[in-house]
Design a protein around this motif. Sequence first.
Motif, PDB file in Angstrom:
ATOM      1  N   ARG A  27      72.428 -27.906  -2.941  1.00 24.19           N
ATOM      2  CA  ARG A  27      72.636 -26.452  -2.936  1.00 24.19           C
ATOM      3  C   ARG A  27      71.344 -25.691  -3.223  1.00 24.19           C
ATOM      4  NH1 ARG A  27      78.189 -27.866  -5.591  1.00 24.19           N
ATOM      5  NH2 ARG A  27      79.512 -27.731  -3.732  1.00 24.19           N
ATOM      6  N   THR A  59      79.699 -31.788   0.166  1.00 22.42           N
ATOM      7  CA  THR A  59      79.152 -30.576  -0.457  1.00 22.42           C
ATOM      8  C   THR A  59      79.353 -29.358   0.452  1.00 22.42           C
ATOM      9  OG1 THR A  59      77.529 -31.923  -1.636  1.00 22.42           O
ATOM     10  CG2 THR A  59      77.105 -29.548  -1.540  1.00 22.42           C
ATOM     11  N   ASP A  63      81.676 -26.012  -0.233  1.00 21.56           N
ATOM     12  CA  ASP A  63      81.105 -24.663  -0.204  1.00 21.56           C
ATOM     13  C   ASP A  63      81.850 -23.766   0.780  1.00 21.56           C
ATOM     14  OD1 ASP A  63      79.363 -25.566  -2.093  1.00 21.56           O
ATOM     15  OD2 ASP A  63      77.598 -25.566  -0.793  1.00 21.56           O
ATOM     16  N   LYS A  66      85.139 -22.271  -0.614  1.00 23.46           N
ATOM     17  CA  LYS A  66      85.040 -21.236  -1.672  1.00 23.46           C
ATOM     18  C   LYS A  66      85.244 -19.851  -1.111  1.00 23.46           C
ATOM     19  CE  LYS A  66      82.103 -23.768  -4.820  1.00 23.46           C
ATOM     20  NZ  LYS A  66      80.797 -23.937  -5.376  1.00 23.46           N
TER      21      LYS A  66
END
Length: 66
Positions: A27, A59, A63, A66
Amino acid sequence: MKGPASYFPSIEKTYGRPIAEWKTLLRASPLAKHGELVSWLKAEHGLGHGHANALVAHTLAEDKAK
């Protein structure tokens, strides 16, 4: 565990870092594309392709959710 997460115990054991740490690194990277991130993990951190791919896929999916 299924999918990318099934690689996590092996990744932690092989490379000595918790998954959360790998996700933080990903990130923080200026790269955004899946392939770029996989190549970066392989080149900079010595991960195998399957492990790098699993970390990036998981990952990025997190993301997006979200």
